[in-house]
Design an enzyme around this catalytic site. Structure first.
Site, PDB file in Angstrom:
ATOM      1  N   VAL A 131      50.929   2.402  -7.625  1.00  0.00           N
ATOM      2  CA  VAL A 131      50.666   1.813  -6.315  1.00  0.00           C
ATOM      3  C   VAL A 131      49.992   0.470  -6.575  1.00  0.00           C
ATOM      4  O   VAL A 131      49.378   0.310  -7.639  1.00  0.00           O
ATOM      5  CB  VAL A 131      49.757   2.709  -5.445  1.00  0.00           C
ATOM      6  CG1 VAL A 131      50.390   4.054  -5.207  1.00  0.00           C
ATOM      7  CG2 VAL A 131      48.354   2.828  -5.994  1.00  0.00           C
TER       8      VAL A 131
ATOM      9  N   LYS B  68      50.618  13.054  -9.952  1.00  0.00           N
ATOM     10  CA  LYS B  68      51.500  12.269  -9.090  1.00  0.00           C
ATOM     11  C   LYS B  68      52.577  13.108  -8.410  1.00  0.00           C
ATOM     12  O   LYS B  68      53.150  14.011  -9.037  1.00  0.00           O
ATOM     13  CB  LYS B  68      52.179  11.165  -9.919  1.00  0.00           C
ATOM     14  CG  LYS B  68      51.202  10.143 -10.456  1.00  0.00           C
ATOM     15  CD  LYS B  68      51.895   9.037 -11.234  1.00  0.00           C
ATOM     16  CE  LYS B  68      50.838   8.032 -11.711  1.00  0.00           C
ATOM     17  NZ  LYS B  68      51.401   6.925 -12.470  1.00  0.00           N
TER      18      LYS B  68
ATOM     19  N   GLU C 296      54.296  -4.372  -7.395  1.00  0.00           N
ATOM     20  CA  GLU C 296      53.551  -5.468  -8.047  1.00  0.00           C
ATOM     21  C   GLU C 296      52.759  -6.185  -6.942  1.00  0.00           C
ATOM     22  O   GLU C 296      53.343  -6.899  -6.124  1.00  0.00           O
ATOM     23  CB  GLU C 296      54.445  -6.482  -8.785  1.00  0.00           C
ATOM     24  CG  GLU C 296      55.173  -5.930  -9.990  1.00  0.00           C
ATOM     25  CD  GLU C 296      54.239  -5.583 -11.157  1.00  0.00           C
ATOM     26  OE1 GLU C 296      53.061  -6.019 -11.164  1.00  0.00           O
ATOM     27  OE2 GLU C 296      54.684  -4.851 -12.061  1.00  0.00           O
ATOM     28  N   SER C 297      51.445  -6.038  -6.958  1.00  0.00           N
ATOM     29  CA  SER C 297      50.644  -6.484  -5.810  1.00  0.00           C
ATOM     30  C   SER C 297      50.889  -7.944  -5.422  1.00  0.00           C
ATOM     31  O   SER C 297      51.054  -8.248  -4.234  1.00  0.00           O
ATOM     32  CB  SER C 297      49.161  -6.233  -6.063  1.00  0.00           C
ATOM     33  OG  SER C 297      48.672  -6.996  -7.150  1.00  0.00           O
TER      34      SER C 297
ATOM     35  N   CYS D 172      41.997   1.859  -5.102  1.00  0.00           N
ATOM     36  CA  CYS D 172      42.738   0.951  -5.989  1.00  0.00           C
ATOM     37  C   CYS D 172      42.608  -0.503  -5.502  1.00  0.00           C
ATOM     38  O   CYS D 172      43.047  -0.835  -4.398  1.00  0.00           O
ATOM     39  CB  CYS D 172      44.217   1.353  -6.041  1.00  0.00           C
ATOM     40  SG  CYS D 172      45.230   0.136  -6.927  1.00  0.00           S
TER      41      CYS D 172
END
Lengths: 246, 246
Positions: B70, B57, B86-87, B30
């Protein structure tokens, strides 16, 4: 100083007094631009507003805002008068640069939490716009999506146990979600009595909305549900009337 | 400590040593999760990784990450072990909370400029994924969109005249766009020699990419174009092989 009408194709960039004030490129009905107005007004930062016709865009727009969008903020007090855009970026810039009345929490964790709630509100926005632009043709699910999306904010206000998300006064989270909460009042004009905020489900949010309407910064740009509905009805038929309030 | 395999439905949340280290919920391929790995590794913050199967999941996932996504970061050193997600929110939190090697510029204007470039990179990402997932069936325009999107970053590196966007070392902007720049190497496996970075058009970006590959933080999560391509080919047929490296 504000341009009264929305400037469009063929217009010149207005001559502004050389007073070092920030220059906000805005559109009177744009909720993203309203975010920046709210932060400028809440922090008491003086600025000029230039309203832009987003259908027939002025030729000078992309020189100021590369993607041709509003809001964009020209920093007339910085060398080269650079412009910044993207509503959240602009609002956080203002909060960092101008120390009067900080709007974001200082604590990194609380700040992260508020940013997550601002980010997640995008889902409510996208459900709302389906209804705004297509009415109930957007399917019965859209109203349900709005209501379910708002549950999170009701719960959060309840947990925080303060009148505003930020405490006794509105802060960044309050102002960042406000433009769409203001526009929720147009639902009664667009879908009639099929929409009403459930008193039992949203007691905190209903009170919050009423208190937000009394906030001095909110009052500076506030428009009624009826006015918003009139604008959106123009958009629905591809003829938004930017200057309807002039 | 890292879970070797990606944990899925029916798994228990792993028992971790009670050492107060952050816990990152991740997926090995990811790009958004990779952003958080890069920031943690660049700043030298110790952490545990738990890899999550995003197709089946684990039942416990939404307790940790409400949207079931993720990256999510469990703050084991905070009361109640809250999780943030939230990256970009997580990466900025880390940069504010941990003072070692600051990654975002201190100057509000430079910070706003970098955030705008991170935001605008979303357009490049969406063009890239069209090609990654549909190959040239996505239309000849997608490769053109990628290249045109990258022009902005070439110009920016040239104007800044530094090896990295942040200067002599990579900073937040470098790390936030890196995961997709790393994945660009899979284009030769996916569309063959129809794609190559133009030496004349992108001299700065080509050099930047090569220098990024030598960065210690990048090396910790780096995967070759061939490996990324193998993963994406699994995704194309709806059978992503999360554990192909285990």
């Amino acid at each position: 100083m504000s341009s009264e009408k929305h400037l469009g194709r063929g217009s010149s960039f207005p001559t502004l007094p050389d007073d070092g004030k920030l220059v906000l490129l805005s559109m009177r009905f744009c909720p993203y631009a309203q975010r920046v107005h709210l932060v400028l007004d809440a922090k008491g930062i003086p600025y000029h507003t230039i309203y832009v016709n987003l259908t027939n865009k002025p030729e000078w727009l992309t020189q100021k805002s590369p993607l041709g969008k509003v809001p964009a903020l020209e920093l007339a007090n910085e060398p080269g008068r650079p412009t910044i855009y993207e509503s959240l970026v602009v609002c956080e810039y203002l909060d960092e640069k101008y120390k009067t009345r900080p709007l974001l929490p200082k604590d990194p964790l609380q700040k992260a939490r508020d940013r997550i709630l601002i980010e997640r509100f995008n889902q409510v926005i996208s459900s709302m716009y389906k209804v705004f632009l297509q009415g109930l043709d957007s399917g019965p699910g859209s109203l349900t999506d709005i209501v379910q999306g708002l549950d999170l904010y009701e719960k959060e206000l309840k947990n925080r146990d303060t009148p505003f998300f930020a405490g006794k006064e509105p802060g960044m989270l309050d102002y960042m979600i406000w433009p769409w909460c203001e526009r929720a009042d147009m639902l009664e004009y667009l879908v009639g009595n099929k929409y009403e905020m459930d008193q039992d489900r949203f007691p905190k949010l209903i009170k919050w909305r009423s208190q937000m309407k009394s906030d001095p910064a909110v009052q500076k740009t506030y428009l009624s549900g009826e006015t918003h509905a009139k604008y959106i009805q123009g958009r629905r038929i591809g003829a938004p009337d930017y200057d309807m309030l002039v």
